[in-house]
Design a protein around this motif. Structure first.
Motif, PDB file in Angstrom:
ATOM      1  N   CYS A 638     -22.186  -9.024  14.490  1.00  0.00           N
ATOM      2  CA  CYS A 638     -21.230  -9.860  13.761  1.00  0.00           C
ATOM      3  C   CYS A 638     -21.927 -10.416  12.533  1.00  0.00           C
ATOM      4  O   CYS A 638     -22.922 -11.132  12.642  1.00  0.00           O
ATOM      5  CB  CYS A 638     -20.757 -11.013  14.631  1.00  0.00           C
ATOM      6  N   CYS A 868     -18.566 -13.496  21.947  1.00  0.00           N
ATOM      7  CA  CYS A 868     -18.278 -14.767  21.287  1.00  0.00           C
ATOM      8  C   CYS A 868     -18.492 -16.001  22.184  1.00  0.00           C
ATOM      9  O   CYS A 868     -19.049 -16.991  21.724  1.00  0.00           O
ATOM     10  CB  CYS A 868     -16.882 -14.762  20.703  1.00  0.00           C
ATOM     11  N   CYS A 871     -21.908 -17.068  21.861  1.00  0.00           N
ATOM     12  CA  CYS A 871     -22.475 -17.139  20.513  1.00  0.00           C
ATOM     13  C   CYS A 871     -22.543 -18.600  20.069  1.00  0.00           C
ATOM     14  O   CYS A 871     -21.591 -19.348  20.223  1.00  0.00           O
ATOM     15  CB  CYS A 871     -21.598 -16.342  19.560  1.00  0.00           C
ATOM     16  N   ARG A 874     -19.804 -20.080  17.544  1.00  0.00           N
ATOM     17  CA  ARG A 874     -18.377 -19.919  17.843  1.00  0.00           C
ATOM     18  C   ARG A 874     -17.534 -21.058  17.273  1.00  0.00           C
ATOM     19  O   ARG A 874     -16.371 -20.860  16.957  1.00  0.00           O
ATOM     20  CB  ARG A 874     -18.164 -19.815  19.344  1.00  0.00           C
ATOM     21  N   CYS A 877     -17.624 -20.335  13.045  1.00  0.00           N
ATOM     22  CA  CYS A 877     -17.157 -19.143  12.332  1.00  0.00           C
ATOM     23  C   CYS A 877     -15.662 -19.147  12.051  1.00  0.00           C
ATOM     24  O   CYS A 877     -15.203 -18.486  11.141  1.00  0.00           O
ATOM     25  CB  CYS A 877     -17.536 -17.901  13.111  1.00  0.00           C
ATOM     26  N   PHE A 879     -13.488 -17.625  13.514  1.00  0.00           N
ATOM     27  CA  PHE A 879     -12.900 -16.319  13.774  1.00  0.00           C
ATOM     28  C   PHE A 879     -11.829 -16.503  14.841  1.00  0.00           C
ATOM     29  O   PHE A 879     -12.100 -17.023  15.924  1.00  0.00           O
ATOM     30  CB  PHE A 879     -13.985 -15.353  14.265  1.00  0.00           C
TER      31      PHE A 879
HETATM   32  S1  SF4 Z   1     -18.351 -16.383  17.792  1.00  0.00           S
HETATM   33 FE1  SF4 Z   1     -17.962 -16.078  15.649  1.00  0.00          FE
HETATM   34  S2  SF4 Z   1     -19.970 -15.783  14.731  1.00  0.00           S
HETATM   35 FE2  SF4 Z   1     -20.181 -15.561  16.905  1.00  0.00          FE
HETATM   36  S3  SF4 Z   1     -19.970 -13.401  17.234  1.00  0.00           S
HETATM   37 FE3  SF4 Z   1     -17.945 -14.250  17.561  1.00  0.00          FE
HETATM   38  S4  SF4 Z   1     -16.998 -14.093  15.578  1.00  0.00           S
HETATM   39 FE4  SF4 Z   1     -19.158 -13.805  15.230  1.00  0.00          FE
END
Ligand code: SF4
Lengths: 897, 1090
Positions: A638, A868, A871, A874, A877, A879
């Protein structure tokens, strides 16, 4: 001797005021109007003054203040003192009936309530003793008697003691100068109050107004029996308009009220003509406070807060608590963060993190050491700690209560008040005023505490402090607000005498209005009935119910022009509410309209997720000209994760103790152990033990079961590994081999190989240890580059022929997997061929990734959203899918299974 | 609507004095029946509502019932009012009330709070950790053995699950020991078998056959060789080696037959040995549960709190142990009505049995709808009750008519679950009439194809496509279907994300009723990030999140630039000194945020956390559409914030929420408003009790996880554990575990069918099944029972005959590609328009009353007045006693109430001069009083014709009600004199200056006197007692010193909160100088090193 009965709007108060006006004009000082609450007294006085009269305050008084001149020699026991007295008495008597509950704060509070009820009703122990014959009843009477004795021993009196005394003295003729006394706004008078009224009536004309409601019937009966005449008045005021609003939730209900207020105000109605009546202060006060503020509506709340809840008091009291508790790190930290100014300073932020890394722990010296070791030691934290350490000297002292009060008064100095901002608005001013008051109330609570001790013997701080804290908890915090044009937010009780053009009554749901009455286990219903049957005036459930209905009716009649009723459809947990049973069920309700305050600015639009500035791109290119394979992997996983981890290098906040020995940390320990073991071949337990303990010392793994569990598990895995790690004897084995190698022009990779094995024939093997039990993902995931890049390093950096690149999963029995030649020692199911195509593909992917990095590609796009939830970016981002993955992950255990 | 015959039977009031059991199928109108029965009891049998106990399963049901009762009693105001205190509640509600009423007998805090699930979980988890730590500290050896025996699991969460189960069943930790191990295989049996096999002849066995036999016998002997009772490592090693087959043995002979039995026994023996081997560790576990129970109870006791289970267990204990009380409670109720009896757990059954008076229990239930086994509901309680009622010939009614669904749907249910495990055969009789419909009411959508990873997505697309067609296309009895008529039910919420994804793409509005992690929702994440930054801006991750969020919304370039300058927080603080070339917009945003952040931080503990959040949202324009999920979650977070305010400090609040997020992601969204026109997505469990015109049952192929955890509990067997064979590492169930596991599997199988039953019967008019991939689980059942093919692509309408002979048709669409719906993106119903209001203009924000001394102080220095009076900072310390009438006290304008003349001593003098007796007056006070009396003015006063001392008054001036207290005024020899005495310790010269300060006060007093007497005083004097010096004050209004203008200024200053400094020499004596007041230098520490 007259009773004036009549419904709301029949002009009872008007008549009383009429007579007062007349008296003022004639400089006649012999008329009094007595009302139940101080705010009402003030309100009526101001009303007369605004008519241009010069008003003597004593004309309109509360009953409580009115009797003061007769009973100034018998001060009333304060609420906290009374509560403390009850608690002490219960503990001292140690009655078997209360044995199981004697320690509960809730029990003491209940006992206080019940005793107060008995006392207000004017019941004495002798009367009670006759009818309360159960074990519980007897115990209650015993406490009642002891408490009453104790009060008089202190030369204090309860409210009814004082009323009785006043009645007695008035009865003796000490009231010559009063000609007329009005009592307005009472709906029932207790026995002591009735005695007082009767005594007054012997010397002056007494006029009592009463609502024409069943609730007043007993009082009315008694007054009639005492020879009062009765006159009833008719309603004169017009019926106001009425509207019922239903809102989806509590917040929306408050929004709707605010919306209507703004609308009305815009149409010319001053705020002061608007009132909001609430039954459940704890539910509605906070939400109305924030909503009215949000809509810019000035409002005055006729409700007290709790002193102990104010930050100022929590700070000062907290300082004593943490001192007595031995300076627990996290508690001390929480207190320090409350210090005005210093608590929100940058050094404190740093100190905060430093301490959190060391939690759990305690000790002031240790904290000071942490402060001293900060990279930029700052005076504010150091000074604050020094101030706090002054408290330390109290630990060893024994002082008399009054002396403790004096010493603790110096705590105030800890509060380094911040200078008020200029032109900050009335809400901010109220906040400051509240702070100032809280400080004063803190001092007076200490003073009160000192008074409540029976003996003046010296005692350690802890003894004194427990009493002082009890007083602090019992102390209300009332903040005056006298602004002229404000909406009045009133309790139903307070509102009884108010009349305002526009009135809102909110929270009309079952359980709140009517409110469920709290059962009294001390004086249960059957006991109450019995007392009642025997002529003692105590409230039964039925009376409570009637009173509730009366309060409701009274709230409904406060408006002169318009009445707006409302209720939320759901409660704060989202459960459906049941609309109040007092409402006419057929009454049509209108829906609250969605409303918002016009925002000062609109929500900031999202900026494109991209780095475009050439100079920043240059920075990125330089920064990432030489990367680790794992970083590239992270990019392919990512781009945003890579940006956060490797470009921005955002650091995580300190971990909680239970998170410190996380999988990363365990991996590190295992790696180190293996490296050392391979190099030294000393017993692996010893190596592990040492490394683990170094970790304990450095990272503060908490002592306890979980740590031991993880430790034992790691050790078992390592032992298992050591037992079965067999490579051909002629292989040369090295660990932690660093390498750098160029990939393409201007772009290289570097890394550290866990274990590098050289075969005599020039083949090289790489082992990468993973402290996990899964390998499958590693082999299937096309985005992992460590394999090919390490294999490449064998060739380019070490000049070896790639024989194999293997992962070794270490947990729960070890397992190899990877690319190359399958070796005998491997318990390997997953070994794929190591081909040049594979190598090439890996290199190409890396180069491509490197290219995108330098182009400023950072948009979050996880290759597999399942990563995610774990991560660390999270929350950063934004996302959309990340949240979804998280939510789904959160669900897996939620249902059924 | 009329009552049907069977419903009438169910509410037969004649049978009210009998135990009644009503079996109520889905849609049979059981709530109506319950309400009606209650109503008849009250109206026809004259039972006071107070003497009725009605128990429902959920709070929602209780409220629903109360609402309907209120409606029923509409014309009967008395009864309606009585409903307020009526016992219509859940079991928990009832227990809470019972316990509150009898708190002393129950030995609990009468003010106890009920912990919500969220807080309880956090507390339980913490206690589990503490328990393990304490056990480990006390018996490290035993705990290490336990760890090894359990193969290092993290048992903290297992403890909780088991503890919950135990409490639901009413089993106390000390009773765990009472469970006996289920029978196993004894070593002696094997030993005997060995001997027997050895004694058999093997003459006709080949060598190849003898070898495996010998190998097995040898292993068996090694197993048996272990001592008589104990178990050894050798034995455990050996048993693991025993082959689980009979390969190679000669068949058809006694040895073979014997060995086959042994083979079957060996697994049981294995369990027996493991059970015996780990007996000490089992003891450790028992001790651990005991300790956990104790610690958790103590924790709650300290908090004065109870969790839901406590409510039940304390109530059971109270009623069980106190016979007198039980009698009283029992006799208090003439009838007990209970809904959903099949969903009660063991503990609740106990409670109900303790409560119900003989022969007047009215229970409603349906085994087929018992789906809460995983929460330890035990339908056996209901079965037993039903049997007793039937057996004893009491009142038994079965409600078979279904007033909810179309007949085709009911036929489908019957077809699919005919004779299924766990489903009692009972007819579903369609009773409601619907308009004719030509389309099939039952559909099956199947996604088929190669790529298993993509299949579910195809299914979700199919469902989305079909929803688009049905909403606005399907004719329902009430009109055309809308999104709000449709519900998508799933068994396993894992799949929800895929469906919501497809709905997003198709622009279908949806609402998740349940299950979504509240703490993971976007707005909550945003707000929490901001809160963390307010708590500590060094938290880089949160700072980055906040900066990227709509609160600030800076570009990533700005983020990088900041980071290049240091930590994000540090760089932000030094923003003004940075040279980085920020984009203008970014810079503006950063500046603003920096300023806001500092303000929020200063306020964070001084105002409610909810107010802080609201301010932050409003100042940044952060908002969500009303009624949207985000808006609802904001409300929920605000509630949480509000409830926490005052209990703990801000930083602790942030930590607490973080901890909640970390430990318990199970917190759900707020249920959305009913009115929202959106597809509901929920689990079947959440849908229980609800009904929808159109139901999609999605992801039928998905089962639920059937793994039985390594430690488990059942009320029949006790605590089961899977241990590790110490010799081989292999994990093996002990006897308990094997038995519990079997029970769980059986239950899950039966319950699975019932969940399916409940799910299907939610549909009123249209039922759509969907699945993907090879038909498994429910999908397999649907395929088989409906006789359809879900493996090959096709579309058709297929007739199906139900077991009762009725036929209905099913539309099947099996495809590998998404549907091309006839319409795409049906228009979203526009959300209700939001009205935007601007904040009103505020006027008249001055105080409605003020004291005369305040005005004088203001005239002297507005800032000093502001700090000392208006805000109340009293540098000297406390003088205010807070009590109920403090406000009234405040209305007084007492002598000594002024910083300029502040002393206890001053008030004494005033009191003395007012003629009051003071017992222990200071000699100096007596002396000063005497000075005045002897003075010229004093003597004139004594002679006066009219005199007022301590004359307190209220008067209105310029819309401010002024309070004042005049020391003395009198009329003597035609002259009206006003006097004010001061005890200030000043010299004669200073007195002149002081007098100038006091002058405005006297002018205002003069005004009051003028209004009272009708003419202005002729003379005003300030008498300084210490130097014994009188100063005349001129009462001539001057341009500068007009009292009216002064009050106006005062009023305006208050309204604007604009209190200028009045700097001068006097500042040095001011307590605020160089402190709260910015006059002079500003030594307040604002420097920041970083
Ligand atoms: S949580 Fe956000 S930064 Fe982390 S891998 Fe998923 S999309 Fe990418």
């Amino acid at each position: 001797m007259l009773i004036l009965t009549g419904p709301a709007g029949s002009g009872k108060t008007f008549l009383a005021l009429q007579q007062l006006r007349e008296a003022i004009r004639l400089h006649d000082d012999s008329v009094r109007l007595l009302v139940p609450t101080a705010t009402m007294a003030a309100h009526l006085r101001n009303e007369l003054a605004r008519e241009g009269l010069v008003v003597r305050p004593s004309l309109i008084q509360t009953l409580w203040r009115f009797i003061e001149r007769w009973v100034s020699d018998l001060p009333q026991i304060s609420d906290p003192a009374y509560a403390l007295l009850v608690e002490r008495t219960v503990r001292r008597l140690n009655l078997p009936a209360f044995a199981k509950v004697a320690d509960f704060g809730g029990f003491h509070a209940m006992l206080v309530r019940t005793l107060e009820e008995l006392s207000t009703a004017g019941l004495d122990s002798a009367a009670l003793e006759k009818y309360l014959t159960t074990t519980l009843g007897e115990a209650l009477v015993k406490v009642h008697r002891e408490v009453s004795c104790a009060i008089s021993a202190k030369h204090l009196g309860s409210r009814s003691d004082r009323l009785r005394l006043a009645a007695e003295r008035i009865g003796k003729g000490e009231t010559a100068e009063l000609k007329t006394v009005w009592l307005d706004g009472f709906f029932s008078l207790t026995d002591p109050e009735l005695e007082l009224v009767k005594a007054l009536a012997a010397h002056a004309e007494v006029i009592v107004t009463l609502p024409d409601d069943e609730i007043a019937s007993t009082t009315r009966g008694r007054l009639l029996a005492a020879g009062f005449a009765e006159k009833s008045l008719k309603r004169r005021r017009e019926v106001p308009s009425r509207q019922l609003v239903v809102a989806p939730s509590l917040e929306r209900e408050a929004d709707e009220i605010a919306r209507q207020i703004v609308e009305q105000n815009r149409a010319g109605r001053p705020f002061r003509e608007i009132g909001i009546i609430i039954r459940s202060g704890d539910v509605y006060v906070p939400v109305l406070r924030s909503t009215l503020e949000r809509f810019g509506i000035p409002a005055r709340f006729y409700f007290g807060g709790e002193l102990m809840e104010h930050a100022v008091v929590r700070y000062l009291a907290g300082a004593v608590d943490v001192m007595l508790g031995g300076w627990d790190y996290s508690e001390t930290l929480a207190v320090m963060k409350l210090a005005p100014g210093a608590g929100t300073s940058a050094p404190m932020d740093r100190f905060d993190f430093a301490v959190r890394q060391r939690i759990p722990g305690c000790g002031l010296d240790a904290l000071r050491k942490i402060a001293d070791e900060l990279p930029y030691p700052d005076q504010r934290v150091v000074r604050l700690l020094a101030d706090l350490s002054a408290l330390e000297s109290w630990r060893a002292l024994k002082l008399k209560p009054a002396e403790w009060t004096r010493s603790l008064a110096s705590l105030r100095a800890l509060h380094k008040t911040q200078r008020p901002r200029e032109a900050a608005g009335h809400e901010a001013a109220l906040t400051w005023r509240t702070q100032a008051l809280a400080l004063q109330a803190f001092d007076s609570a200490l003073f009160e505490a000192a008074l409540s001790f029976d003996s003046a013997a010296a005692m350690p701080l802890s003894d004194y402090w427990s009493t002082a804290k009890a007083v602090l908890k019992l102390q209300p915090l009332r903040v005056p607000d006298h602004r002229r044009d404000v909406v009045h937010v009133l309790s139903v009780h307070e509102a009884r005498q108010w009349e305002l053009p526009l009135v809102f009554v909110c929270g009309l749901v079952e359980g709140q209005f009517p409110r469920f009455h709290r059962p009294d286990p001390l004086l249960p219903e059957h006991a109450r009935r019995r007392l009642k049957e025997n002529g003692l005036r105590i409230r039964s459930a039925e009376d409570t119910e009637k009173e509730e209905k009366f309060l409701f009716d009274s709230a409904m009649t406060r408006a002169t022009r318009a009445l707006v009723l409302s209720y939320p459809k759901t409660d704060s947990r989202g459960e459906q509410n049941l609309r109040s049973l007092y409402l006419d069920l057929a009454e049509p309700a209108v829906r609250a309209r969605p409303v918002r305050v016009r925002p000062v600015r609109t929500q900031a639009p999202g900026a494109p997720i991209m780095i475009r500035s050439s100079e920043l791109l240059q920075v990125i290119a330089t920064r990432h000209a030489d990367v680790r394979p794992t970083a590239l992997e992270s990019f392919l996983q990512c781009p945003f994760q890579f940006f956060g981890r490797h470009t921005l290098k955002l650091e995580e906040p300190p971990l909680r103790p239970d998170q410190r020995l996380d999988f990363r940390m365990r991996g590190k320990i295992v790696h180190q152990t293996i490296a050392e073991w391979v190099n030294t071949k000393l017993p692996i337990e010893g190596i592990f033990d040492r490394i683990f303990h170094e970790g304990v010392a450095e990272k503060n793994f908490p002592a306890g079961y979980q740590t031991e569990l993880l430790r034992a598990q790691m050790l078992e895995d390592l032992m298992h590994f050591a037992e079965s790690d067999r490579w051909p004897a002629d292989f040369e084995s090295k660990t932690e081999e660093a390498f750098t190698c160029a990939l393409v022009d201007g772009f290289s990779i570097h890394g550290r190989i866990d274990r590098l094995l050289k075969a005599p024939d020039g083949r090289g093997f790489i082992v990468d240890y993973k402290y996990s039990d899964k390998l499958k993902d590693k082999l299937e995931n096309q985005n992992l580059l460590q394999g090919p890049l390490y294999a490449l390093a064998l060739e380019r950096a070490f000049g070896l022929r790639p024989g194999g690149m293997f992962y070794c999963a270490m947990r729960k029995g070890f397992q190899y997997g990877g690319w190359g030649e399958q070796m005998e020692n491997m318990n390997a199911a997953n070994v794929l061929p190591l081909t040049s195509e594979w190598l090439q593909a890996g290199v190409e992917r890396s180069v491509r990734a490197a290219g995108e990095i330098t182009k400023g590609q950072i948009e979050p796009f996880p290759n597999d959203p399942r990563i995610c939830p774990r991560c660390e970016f999270r929350d950063v981002c934004r996302f959309a899918g990340a949240g979804e993955a998280l939510e789904t992950a959160a669900l897996e255990t939620a249902e059924g299974a | 609507m009329e009552f049907s015959a069977e419903q009438r039977r169910a509410v037969d009031i004649e049978k009210a004095r009998q135990d009644t059991c009503v079996v109520a199928g889905p849609g049979s109108g059981k709530t109506r029946v319950l309400v009606r029965f209650y109503e008849r009891l009250v109206i026809e049998a004259n039972v006071h509502p107070d003497r009725l106990l009605a128990i429902t399963f959920t709070e929602k049901a209780a409220r629903n019932m109360k609402e309907r009762l209120a409606e029923a009693f509409r014309e009967l105001p008395d009864q309606r009012r009585q409903l307020e205190q009526a016992h219509v509640s859940t079991i928990h509600g009832f227990c809470a009330r019972l316990l509150r009423e009898n708190a002393i007998a129950a030995g609990i805090d009468p003010d106890f709070t009920v912990l919500d699930a969220r807080r309880a979980t956090v507390l339980e988890q913490q206690t589990a950790i503490d328990t393990l730590d304490q056990m480990f500290a006390e018996q490290p050896e035993a705990m290490c053995r336990l760890m090894r025996g359990l193969a290092f699991p993290n048992i903290a969460s297992t403890i909780l699950a088991i503890y919950d189960g135990m409490r639901a069943a009413g089993v106390r930790p000390q009773q765990l020991r009472n469970f006996e191990a289920p029978p196993g295989t004894e070593l002696s049996q094997i030993r005997q078998a060995c001997e027997e096999m050895r004694s058999e002849s093997t003459w006709n066995w080949s060598a190849g056959q003898l070898e495996p036999l010998e190998e097995r016998l040898e292993i068996l002997e090694r197993i048996c060789g272990t001592s008589q009772n104990g178990v050894t490592l050798d034995g455990l090693r050996a048993i693991a080696e025993f082959p689980n087959n009979l390969k190679g043995l000669k068949t058809a002979n006694p040895i073979y037959a014997r060995m086959r039995i042994v083979k079957d026994q060996i697994s049981q023996l294995y369990r027996t040995l493991v059970t015996a081997f780990y007996a000490p560790e089992r003891e450790t576990l028992y001790a651990m549960f005991g300790l956990f129970d104790r610690l958790y109870s103590e924790e709650k006791r300290k908090l004065g709190a109870m969790d839901f289970s406590d409510l039940e267990s304390f109530a059971v204990r109270l009623l069980d142990e106190d016979a007198e009380l039980r009698r009283r409670v029992q006799s208090g109720f003439e009838h007990v009505l209970m809904d959903e009896l099949q969903d009660t757990n063991g503990q609740q059954t106990k409670l109900v049995n303790l409560l119900r008076p003989p022969n007047s229990f009215y229970a409603v239930g349906d085994i087929n709808q018992s789906i809460y086994g995983f929460r330890y509901a035990d339908p056996a309680g209901f079965s037993e009750y039903r049997e007793t009622v039937e057996r004893d010939g009491k009142h038994f009614v079965e409600l078979e008519e279904n007033w909810r669904s179309r007949p085709e749907i009911l036929s489908a249910v019957e077809t699919i679950l005919d004779h299924a495990d766990g489903i009692e055969p009972r007819r579903l009789v369609a009773a409601k009439t619907f308009p004719p419909k030509h389309e099939p009411s039952v559909e099956v959508l199947a996604a088929i194809g190669e790529d298993p990873a993509k299949l579910l997505e195809v299914e979700a697309e199919l469902v989305a496509g079909r929803i688009l067609e049905l909403a606005g296309g399907l004719e329902l009895a009430k009109g055309t279907a809308t999104y709000g008529d449709i519900a998508v039910l799933v068994r396993n919420s894992e799949v929800v994300g895929t469906f919501t994804g497809a709905f997003e793409r198709a622009n279908i509005p949806y609402l998740l009723n349940q299950g979504k992690g509240f703490f993971e929702g976007r707005v909550v994440v945003d707000l929490m990030s901001l809160l963390r930054v307010i708590s500590n801006p060094r938290d880089e991750l949160s700072m980055a999140a906040a900066l990227r969020s709509p609160f600030v919304g800076v570009s990533d370039e700005a983020l990088l630039r900041l980071r290049l300058e240091g930590t994000l927080g540090g760089a932000l603080r030094r923003l003004e000194h940075l040279e980085a070339p920020f984009d203008a917009q970014d810079l503006e945003k950063l500046r603003r945020f920096r300023e806001q952040l500092q303000r929020w931080r200063d306020e964070r503990d001084l105002i409610g956390f909810d107010r802080l959040l609201i301010r932050a949202m409003d100042e940044t324009g952060y908002a969500c559409e009303p009624g949207s999920r985000g808006a609802l979650n904001i409300e929920k977070l605000l509630t949480l914030a509000r409830e926490t305010t005052g209990r703990i400090s801000f930083s602790e609040f942030v930590e607490e929420i973080d901890l909640m997020r970390a430990t318990n992601a199970r917190d759900t969204d707020v249920p959305p408003e009913d009115a929202v026109n959106a597809v509901r997505i929920m689990t079947v469990h959440a849908a229980k009790g609800l009904e929808f015109p159109v139901v999609f049952l999605a992801a039928l192929h998905k089962g639920i996880q059937e793994n039985v955890p390594a430690m488990c509990f059942s009320p029949q067997t006790g605590l089961g554990v899977r241990w590790r064979n110490p010799a081989t590492g292999e994990e093996k169930s002990d006897l308990f575990h094997a038995a519990v596991r079997d029970q769980i599997h059986r239950r899950e199988k039966e319950e699975g069918n019932r969940v399916f039953y409940v799910a299907m019967t939610r549909a009123e008019e249209h039922l759509v099944f969907s699945c993907s991939g090879p038909p498994k689980n429910w999908a397999a059942l649907v395929q088989k029972r409906l006789g359809i093919d879900l493996t090959a692509p096709h579309r058709k309408v297929q007739p199906v005959t139900a077991p009762d002979g009725d036929s209905f048709s099913v539309r099947v669409i099996a495809t590998s590609t998404a549907l091309q719906p006839a319409r795409t993106a049906a228009p979203r119903v526009p959300p209700e328009p939001v009205e935007f209001v601007s904040k009103p203009a505020r006027t008249d924000q001055h105080d409605s009353t003020a004291s005369v001394t305040s005005i004088a102080l203001f005239a002297h220095c507005p800032r000093r007045y502001y700090l000392g009076r208006y805000l109340g900072w009293q540098p000297g310390g406390a003088r205010m006693v807070i009590d109920a009438e403090a406000e009234e006290d405040e209305d007084r304008d007492r002598p000594g109430d002024d910083e300029l003349d502040a002393s206890e001593f001053g008030s004494q003098v005033h009191a003395l001069l007012a003629g009051q007796k003071i017992e222990d007056a200071a000699p100096e006070a007596l002396r000063l009083a005497e000075i005045f009396r002897a003075s010229d003015i004093g003597r004139r006063a004594a002679r006066s014709s009219r005199l007022e001392r301590e004359f307190d008054f209220l008067m209105d001036l310029e819309d401010v009600v002024l309070r004042g207290q005049i020391d003395l005024w009198f009329e003597e020899a035609g002259e009206l004199v006003l006097a004010d005495y001061k005890t200030d310790d000043v010299t004669g010269r200073e007195a002149e200056a002081r007098a100038a300060i006091y002058a405005p006060q006297l002018r205002l007093y003069a005004l009051a006197i003028e209004r009272v007497v009708g003419r202005a005083p002729d003379k005003a004097i300030i008498y300084f007692l210490r130097p014994n010096f009188a100063v005349d004050v001129s009462l001539e209004p001057t341009l500068l010193d007009d009292p009216q203008a002064l009050v106006r200024d005062f009023r305006d200053a208050q309204a604007e909160l604009n209190f200028p400094l009045h700097e001068g020499q006097h500042c040095r004596e001011c307590p605020f100088f160089r402190g709260l007041c910015p006059a002079g230098a500003a030594p307040q520490d604002e420097a920041d090193s970083s």
